[in-house]
Design a protein around this motif. Structure first.
Motif, short mmCIF file in Angstrom:
data_model
loop_
_atom_site.label_atom_id
_atom_site.label_comp_id
_atom_site.label_asym_id
_atom_site.label_seq_id
_atom_site.Cartn_x
_atom_site.Cartn_y
_atom_site.Cartn_z
N ASP A 1 2.74 9.54 1.20
CA ASP A 1 2.06 10.50 2.08
C ASP A 1 0.53 10.43 2.00
O ASP A 1 -0.15 10.52 3.01
N ILE A 2 0.00 10.31 0.79
CA ILE A 2 -1.45 10.40 0.58
C ILE A 2 -1.94 9.12 -0.08
O ILE A 2 -1.46 8.74 -1.15
N ALA A 3 -2.90 8.47 0.57
CA ALA A 3 -3.50 7.27 -0.02
C ALA A 3 -4.68 7.66 -0.90
O ALA A 3 -5.29 8.71 -0.73
N ILE A 4 -4.99 6.79 -1.87
CA ILE A 4 -6.16 6.96 -2.73
C ILE A 4 -7.08 5.79 -2.49
O ILE A 4 -6.69 4.63 -2.70
N ALA A 5 -8.28 6.07 -2.01
CA ALA A 5 -9.23 5.02 -1.66
C ALA A 5 -10.41 5.04 -2.63
O ALA A 5 -10.89 6.10 -3.01
N CYS A 6 -10.87 3.86 -3.03
CA CYS A 6 -12.01 3.73 -3.94
C CYS A 6 -13.22 3.25 -3.16
O CYS A 6 -13.15 2.24 -2.45
N SER A 7 -14.33 3.96 -3.29
CA SER A 7 -15.53 3.65 -2.52
C SER A 7 -16.60 2.94 -3.33
O SER A 7 -17.63 2.54 -2.80
N GLY A 8 -16.41 2.79 -4.64
CA GLY A 8 -17.41 2.16 -5.49
C GLY A 8 -18.29 3.21 -6.16
O GLY A 8 -18.51 4.30 -5.62
N LEU A 9 -18.80 2.86 -7.34
CA LEU A 9 -19.65 3.79 -8.07
C LEU A 9 -20.89 4.14 -7.26
O LEU A 9 -21.51 3.27 -6.63
#
Length: 656
Positions: free
Chosen positions: A541-549
């Motif tokens: 249902d819910i994605a986890i996205a990483c945007s960078g430090l």
């Protein structure tokens, strides 16, 4: 049927009572006439005078008894099973009025009629009421979520009763890990072991778990949540015991699981002597009173009997909000504390000194600071001015006003900082350390701790909003970790640490184990009854996205520069020996830093931060927005720095 009854339920109370009286007249008449018919097996007596004479006596007497028993005060759709007793008494007395009327007026009513009448009246008068209630509740059930209550104790029983009369949830079972209550029935609901939650979902359609365990420890709650998490149920909870006892919440107020239950520890009870030492009977000032930590410090201080509490903040709205909250609390608790809300900047020494002298301040908790790492990276000059020179001017004002104790609220980001915010807070610590050795009138100390749950910059409310919006949850890095502590615990420990200070102390709070932010996000998703969408679970249902430090952000935080740490009398407060400069050397450095800030020489500011004993290790180029714009406009050229005396500049700034 429910739609037909809605107009009836919406009528005013007086009209409803009138309808009930008329209905009972009809039901008494019907029951009596039917009783006569069944006994005599003939319609003829129904037309006789004696029959109607008996009714003329019985109806007023019966209605009077019903009114006395409170028949018409009860709301039918909320009637409990205890009402059966009242109906039975009322009908019995009504039936007894028949032989009495027959004897007094020589009506000749057969002796068996009162018994037949009582049975019929119980079915009609009681049956109509409980029939309407059943219809209402049955229709309500269709629109309710079926829930399981975790905890079959007193709180669970009260919750079950409250939910039955509510509009949202229908309790269908209890679960409890206590074997002594398993397979028993409480409030008509069976108690199951927790492992049978899946069975309850499949058999009864349960789709939510409500925790009714307000008095268990946070450690135990965390264990329970860890067991529930893999089962995929949305989990909510009822308020804690303290909130219910104080009247701030009701047991029926179901809430989302607090992150404190996932991360928090059981707080150590505060030491009353330490809590009172710098507060009771004293004049206390809190800078940054409108912020997360400053506001909680004010709440804690108010409970410990200061003579006056001064709230200082630059934000008018934040100051107004905390002032109103504290005044209401003081009035409710009957506390005679003078609360003064003061607008002002911690960079204006003359304002601070005037305030401290006018009110004879004895204790200062300096919580005013810019703490948001990327924001300070983009606004370097103001970050350094507020965090470093704001602390300097507040400390100088405290010395000039004869303040007894000055407590600086610091941060774990001051340890080997990779950002300007952390470096500026380490410089603020150096200011307090140097002034502690330069004079002996004011006792200075610093208290260093990590992130607090629920602060204005916390990831927790952000994650909750993103989950409610359907995702994605945004992380800066999958491996990022942080220390967490609840705001009330942090504030209590700051106050107690300040009471142990001897001068120049750097106190470090025990923050427990660091938390992996990505795992925290996954827990919040799963406890919402949802699934994380990733490569292994593309249908989640819910994605986890990483945007960078972000600029200046570290993967992990530390609380100590070195290993030279010693315990104190409090199990969660340690003291550390940190490198520092003597005041003359630091004063000269601050003059140079002030000049660089005044002239907006961002590259010189960075060089000076690297020169100071802050262990500053920037991870990228300068990203201050003004510096970037000027660099782009001038192709990197910078005008030469003017040569001026810096100490007078500092003095003039302090007198502004």
């Amino acid at each position: 049927m429910r739609d037909l009854l809605q107009p009836l339920f919406r009528l005013p109370r007086r009209r409803k009572r009138t309808i009930q009286l008329l209905a009972d007249c009809a039901l008494i008449t019907f029951s009596f006439l039917l009783a006569m018919l069944l006994r005599l097996e003939d319609w003829a007596p129904l037309g006789e005078v004696r029959t109607w004479a008996a009714l003329l006596v019985m109806i007023p007497l019966s209605l009077a008894i019903f009114i006395r028993l409170g028949f018409y005060r009860a709301v039918i759709r909320y009637m409990s099973h205890k009402a059966i007793r009242a109906v039975f008494i009322g009908v019995s007395v009504s039936a007894l009025s028949l032989p009495l009327a027959s004897y007094l007026f020589a009506l000749g009513i057969p002796r068996s009629v009162p018994f037949i009448y009582s049975m019929l009246a119980l079915l009609t008068i009681g049956g109509v009421r409980f029939g309407l209630r059943a219809i209402y509740l049955r229709n309500q059930i269709r629109h309710k979520q079926r829930v399981v209550i975790y905890g079959a104790g007193a709180a669970g029983r009260q919750l079950a009763v409250s939910l039955r009369h509510g509009q949202e949830y229908l309790p269908i079972a209890f679960v409890d890990d206590a074997r002594s209550v398993q397979n028993t029935f409480i409030e008509g609901l069976k108690v199951y072991p927790p492992r049978q939650l899946g069975y309850l979902a499949d058999t009864y359609g349960a789709d939510r778990v409500l925790l009714a365990i307000p008095s268990v420890s946070r450690e135990r709650r965390r264990e329970i949540l860890a067991d529930l998490e893999p089962q995929g149920f949305p989990v909510q909870t009822i308020p804690g015991v303290a909130d219910m006892v104080s009247g701030r919440a009701r047991i029926s107020e179901v809430r989302d699981v607090a992150v404190e239950d996932l991360l928090g520890r059981d707080p150590v009870p505060p030491n009353p002597a330490l809590m009172d030492a710098n507060i009771r009977g004293k004049v206390v000032m809190v800078s940054g009173a409108g912020g997360s930590i400053g506001a909680e410090l004010c709440r804690q201080i108010l409970r410990h009997g200061p003579v006056r509490l001064l709230l200082l903040d630059l934000s008018e709205f934040s100051l107004y909000r905390i002032e109103q909250e504290l005044r209401q609390f003081a009035e409710h608790e009957g506390l005679e504390v003078g609360i003064k809300a003061l607008l002002g900047s911690v960079q204006h020494r003359s304002r601070l000194e005037t305030v401290m002298k006018a009110f004879a301040v004895q204790t200062v908790y300096h919580a005013a600071a810019y703490k948001h790492v990327p924001m300070v990276e983009h606004n370097v000059v103001e970050g350094v001015r507020n965090n470093v020179f704001g602390t300097l001017e507040t400390a100088r004002a405290a010395i000039a006003a004869g303040v007894e104790t000055f407590v600086l609220v610091s941060t774990d980001k001051a340890v080997r900082p990779t950002n300007v915010m952390g470096a500026s807070k380490r410089l603020a610590e150096l200011v307090c350390q140097a002034l502690a050795g330069h004079q002996h009138q004011t006792r200075f100390c610093m208290v260093r701790f990590g992130n607090v749950l629920g602060s204005s910059g916390s990831v927790v409310p952000l994650f909750r909003r993103q989950i409610q919006a359907g995702g994605p949850i945004t992380l800066t890095h999958p491996e990022i970790t942080r220390y967490f502590m609840t705001i009330p615990e942090a504030a209590q420990l700051v106050i107690q640490a300040g009471a142990m200070a001897r001068g120049g102390d750097v106190f470090v709070l025990d923050m427990g184990e660091p938390v992996k932010i990505a795992e925290l996000a996954r827990q919040m998703v799963r406890l919402s009854g949802l699934k994380v969408r990733d490569e292994r679970h593309p249908d989640g249902d819910i994605a986890i996205a990483c945007s960078g430090l972000r600029p200046g952000e570290k993967l992990f935080e530390e609380l100590l520069v070195g290993d030279d740490v010693a315990p104190t009398s409090h199990p969660r407060i340690m003291t550390a020996r940190e490198v520092c400069w003597e005041w003359p050397r630091l004063e000269g450095f601050l003059e140079r830093l002030f000049q660089a800030c005044r002239d907006f020489r961002h590259d010189d500011i960075r060089e000076l931060l690297l020169e100071a004993p802050t262990a500053f290790r920037p991870q990228g180029e300068i990203v201050d927005l003004v510096w970037l714009e000027r660099s782009a406009a001038s192709a990197g050229a910078r005008p030469p720095a003017p040569v001026t005396r810096l100490r007078p500049a500092l003095e003039r700034q302090g007198q502004a």
